[in-house]
Design a protein around this motif. Structure first.
Motif, PDB file in Angstrom:
ATOM      1  N   TRP A  42     -26.291 -50.728 -10.508  1.00 17.26           N
ATOM      2  CA  TRP A  42     -27.698 -51.484 -10.743  1.00 17.26           C
ATOM      3  C   TRP A  42     -27.677 -52.256 -11.988  1.00 17.26           C
ATOM      4  O   TRP A  42     -28.107 -53.368 -11.930  1.00 17.26           O
ATOM      5  CB  TRP A  42     -28.816 -50.496 -10.765  1.00 17.26           C
ATOM      6  N   ALA A  43     -27.173 -51.645 -12.962  1.00  8.69           N
ATOM      7  CA  ALA A  43     -26.894 -52.258 -14.402  1.00  8.69           C
ATOM      8  C   ALA A  43     -26.461 -53.477 -14.141  1.00  8.69           C
ATOM      9  O   ALA A  43     -26.647 -54.556 -14.694  1.00  8.69           O
ATOM     10  CB  ALA A  43     -26.467 -51.423 -15.240  1.00  8.69           C
ATOM     11  N   ARG A  44     -25.190 -53.399 -13.510  1.00  8.76           N
ATOM     12  CA  ARG A  44     -24.271 -54.724 -13.433  1.00  8.76           C
ATOM     13  C   ARG A  44     -25.110 -55.763 -12.490  1.00  8.76           C
ATOM     14  O   ARG A  44     -25.004 -57.150 -13.113  1.00  8.76           O
ATOM     15  CB  ARG A  44     -22.888 -54.572 -12.527  1.00  8.76           C
ATOM     16  N   SER A  45     -25.732 -55.453 -11.654  1.00 11.65           N
ATOM     17  CA  SER A  45     -26.611 -56.222 -10.751  1.00 11.65           C
ATOM     18  C   SER A  45     -27.585 -56.875 -11.730  1.00 11.65           C
ATOM     19  O   SER A  45     -27.844 -58.111 -11.576  1.00 11.65           O
ATOM     20  CB  SER A  45     -27.069 -55.665  -9.490  1.00 11.65           C
ATOM     21  N   LEU A  46     -28.204 -56.081 -12.457  1.00 10.38           N
ATOM     22  CA  LEU A  46     -29.443 -56.491 -13.355  1.00 10.38           C
ATOM     23  C   LEU A  46     -28.792 -57.461 -14.285  1.00 10.38           C
ATOM     24  O   LEU A  46     -29.435 -58.554 -14.622  1.00 10.38           O
ATOM     25  CB  LEU A  46     -30.039 -55.484 -13.894  1.00 10.38           C
ATOM     26  N   GLU A  47     -27.531 -57.263 -14.762  1.00  5.21           N
ATOM     27  CA  GLU A  47     -27.136 -58.258 -16.015  1.00  5.21           C
ATOM     28  C   GLU A  47     -26.520 -59.638 -15.328  1.00  5.21           C
ATOM     29  O   GLU A  47     -26.750 -60.511 -16.095  1.00  5.21           O
ATOM     30  CB  GLU A  47     -25.973 -57.360 -16.630  1.00  5.21           C
ATOM     31  N   SER A  48     -26.501 -59.488 -13.985  1.00  2.77           N
ATOM     32  CA  SER A  48     -26.085 -60.853 -13.382  1.00  2.77           C
ATOM     33  C   SER A  48     -27.153 -61.395 -12.736  1.00  2.77           C
ATOM     34  O   SER A  48     -26.950 -62.557 -11.900  1.00  2.77           O
ATOM     35  CB  SER A  48     -25.150 -60.739 -12.371  1.00  2.77           C
ATOM     36  N   GLY A  49     -28.486 -60.856 -12.826  1.00  2.00           N
ATOM     37  CA  GLY A  49     -29.625 -61.502 -12.633  1.00  2.00           C
ATOM     38  C   GLY A  49     -30.402 -61.187 -11.054  1.00  2.00           C
ATOM     39  O   GLY A  49     -30.930 -61.687 -10.578  1.00  2.00           O
ATOM     40  N   GLY A  50     -29.738 -59.818 -10.819  1.00  2.00           N
ATOM     41  CA  GLY A  50     -30.121 -59.415  -9.678  1.00  2.00           C
ATOM     42  C   GLY A  50     -31.406 -58.371  -9.531  1.00  2.00           C
ATOM     43  O   GLY A  50     -31.370 -57.531  -8.709  1.00  2.00           O
ATOM     44  N   ALA A  51     -32.230 -58.879 -10.261  1.00  2.00           N
ATOM     45  CA  ALA A  51     -33.416 -57.947 -10.409  1.00  2.00           C
ATOM     46  C   ALA A  51     -34.071 -57.554  -9.179  1.00  2.00           C
ATOM     47  O   ALA A  51     -34.481 -56.258  -8.896  1.00  2.00           O
ATOM     48  CB  ALA A  51     -34.631 -58.408 -11.392  1.00  2.00           C
ATOM     49  N   ARG A  52     -34.349 -58.447  -7.913  1.00  2.00           N
ATOM     50  CA  ARG A  52     -34.990 -58.044  -6.939  1.00  2.00           C
ATOM     51  C   ARG A  52     -34.184 -57.146  -5.998  1.00  2.00           C
ATOM     52  O   ARG A  52     -34.653 -56.300  -5.577  1.00  2.00           O
ATOM     53  CB  ARG A  52     -35.318 -59.347  -6.198  1.00  2.00           C
ATOM     54  N   GLU A  53     -32.773 -57.376  -5.875  1.00  2.00           N
ATOM     55  CA  GLU A  53     -32.131 -56.488  -5.118  1.00  2.00           C
ATOM     56  C   GLU A  53     -32.138 -54.852  -5.520  1.00  2.00           C
ATOM     57  O   GLU A  53     -31.980 -54.023  -5.275  1.00  2.00           O
ATOM     58  CB  GLU A  53     -30.534 -56.939  -5.072  1.00  2.00           C
ATOM     59  N   VAL A  54     -32.172 -55.069  -7.249  1.00  2.00           N
ATOM     60  CA  VAL A  54     -32.079 -53.580  -7.660  1.00  2.00           C
ATOM     61  C   VAL A  54     -33.498 -53.009  -7.424  1.00  2.00           C
ATOM     62  O   VAL A  54     -33.630 -51.913  -7.256  1.00  2.00           O
ATOM     63  CB  VAL A  54     -31.794 -53.764  -9.211  1.00  2.00           C
ATOM     64  N   ALA A  55     -34.336 -53.734  -7.654  1.00  2.00           N
ATOM     65  CA  ALA A  55     -35.695 -53.246  -7.343  1.00  2.00           C
ATOM     66  C   ALA A  55     -35.862 -52.602  -6.114  1.00  2.00           C
ATOM     67  O   ALA A  55     -36.434 -51.579  -5.760  1.00  2.00           O
ATOM     68  CB  ALA A  55     -36.769 -54.227  -7.644  1.00  2.00           C
ATOM     69  N   ALA A  56     -35.569 -53.496  -5.025  1.00  2.00           N
ATOM     70  CA  ALA A  56     -35.436 -52.912  -3.461  1.00  2.00           C
ATOM     71  C   ALA A  56     -34.749 -51.647  -3.370  1.00  2.00           C
ATOM     72  O   ALA A  56     -34.872 -50.597  -2.697  1.00  2.00           O
ATOM     73  CB  ALA A  56     -34.792 -53.972  -2.492  1.00  2.00           C
ATOM     74  N   ALA A  57     -33.425 -51.700  -4.217  1.00  2.00           N
ATOM     75  CA  ALA A  57     -32.616 -50.444  -4.085  1.00  2.00           C
ATOM     76  C   ALA A  57     -33.425 -49.091  -4.594  1.00  2.00           C
ATOM     77  O   ALA A  57     -33.163 -48.150  -4.130  1.00  2.00           O
ATOM     78  CB  ALA A  57     -31.334 -50.589  -4.536  1.00  2.00           C
ATOM     79  N   MET A  58     -34.092 -49.465  -5.868  1.00  2.00           N
ATOM     80  CA  MET A  58     -34.791 -48.325  -6.427  1.00  2.00           C
ATOM     81  C   MET A  58     -35.843 -47.845  -5.509  1.00  2.00           C
ATOM     82  O   MET A  58     -36.262 -46.632  -5.446  1.00  2.00           O
ATOM     83  CB  MET A  58     -35.034 -49.027  -7.878  1.00  2.00           C
ATOM     84  N   ARG A  59     -36.547 -48.845  -4.919  1.00  2.00           N
ATOM     85  CA  ARG A  59     -37.630 -48.339  -4.065  1.00  2.00           C
ATOM     86  C   ARG A  59     -37.102 -47.397  -2.919  1.00  2.00           C
ATOM     87  O   ARG A  59     -37.576 -46.467  -2.327  1.00  2.00           O
ATOM     88  CB  ARG A  59     -38.451 -49.433  -3.409  1.00  2.00           C
ATOM     89  N   ARG A  60     -36.021 -47.862  -2.338  1.00  2.00           N
ATOM     90  CA  ARG A  60     -35.306 -46.913  -1.195  1.00  2.00           C
ATOM     91  C   ARG A  60     -35.011 -45.704  -1.696  1.00  2.00           C
ATOM     92  O   ARG A  60     -35.309 -44.724  -0.975  1.00  2.00           O
ATOM     93  CB  ARG A  60     -34.052 -47.552  -0.676  1.00  2.00           C
ATOM     94  N   ALA A  61     -34.390 -45.559  -3.110  1.00  2.00           N
ATOM     95  CA  ALA A  61     -34.009 -44.103  -3.573  1.00  2.00           C
ATOM     96  C   ALA A  61     -35.342 -43.483  -3.852  1.00  2.00           C
ATOM     97  O   ALA A  61     -35.425 -42.150  -3.550  1.00  2.00           O
ATOM     98  CB  ALA A  61     -33.389 -44.479  -4.874  1.00  2.00           C
ATOM     99  N   LEU A  62     -36.459 -43.915  -4.237  1.00  2.00           N
ATOM    100  CA  LEU A  62     -37.570 -43.410  -4.517  1.00  2.00           C
ATOM    101  C   LEU A  62     -38.410 -42.850  -3.118  1.00  2.00           C
ATOM    102  O   LEU A  62     -38.886 -41.596  -3.129  1.00  2.00           O
ATOM    103  CB  LEU A  62     -38.784 -44.201  -5.239  1.00  2.00           C
ATOM    104  N   ASP A  63     -38.344 -43.552  -2.109  1.00  2.00           N
ATOM    105  CA  ASP A  63     -38.433 -43.003  -0.928  1.00  2.00           C
ATOM    106  C   ASP A  63     -37.716 -41.864  -0.038  1.00  2.00           C
ATOM    107  O   ASP A  63     -38.138 -41.423   0.657  1.00  2.00           O
ATOM    108  CB  ASP A  63     -38.821 -44.357   0.225  1.00  2.00           C
ATOM    109  N   ALA A  64     -36.357 -41.690  -0.721  1.00  2.00           N
ATOM    110  CA  ALA A  64     -35.563 -40.587  -0.002  1.00  2.00           C
ATOM    111  C   ALA A  64     -35.940 -39.728  -0.269  1.00  2.00           C
ATOM    112  O   ALA A  64     -36.743 -38.910  -1.173  1.00  2.00           O
ATOM    113  CB  ALA A  64     -34.195 -41.132  -0.579  1.00  2.00           C
TER     114      ALA A  64
END
Length: 78
Positions: free
Chosen positions: A56-78
């Motif tokens: 997630w950190a690498r993705s954020l560093e390369s501009g992937g904020a939306r993808e990381v946010a979606a992954a975090m939401r999935r983890a929160l729902d787990a």
């Protein structure tokens, strides 16, 4: 699959089968207050591991904020 009773045993609690009525099983759980506090905290630990956080950190560093946010939401729902 680990059950809630397995997790209680691993935390150091004593789990006793008190009765079976039909298919329903009834248990008592005994533990010190310190053990119950550890058990309660254990349930609040993050569900993501270090590798996921690094990804997630690498993705954020390369501009992937939306993808990381979606992954975090999935983890929160787990």
């Amino acid at each position: 699959m680990e059950t809630l009773l397995d997790r209680a045993r691993q935390a150091g609690m004593v789990v006793m089968l008190d009765a079976c009525i039909g298919r329903e099983r009834f248990h008592s759980i005994a533990a010190s207050v310190a053990t119950m506090e550890r058990f309660a905290r254990r349930g609040s630990e993050p569900v993501v591991d270090r590798g996921t956080l690094e990804t997630w950190a690498r993705s954020l560093e390369s501009g992937g904020a939306r993808e990381v946010a979606a992954a975090m939401r999935r983890a929160l729902d787990a």
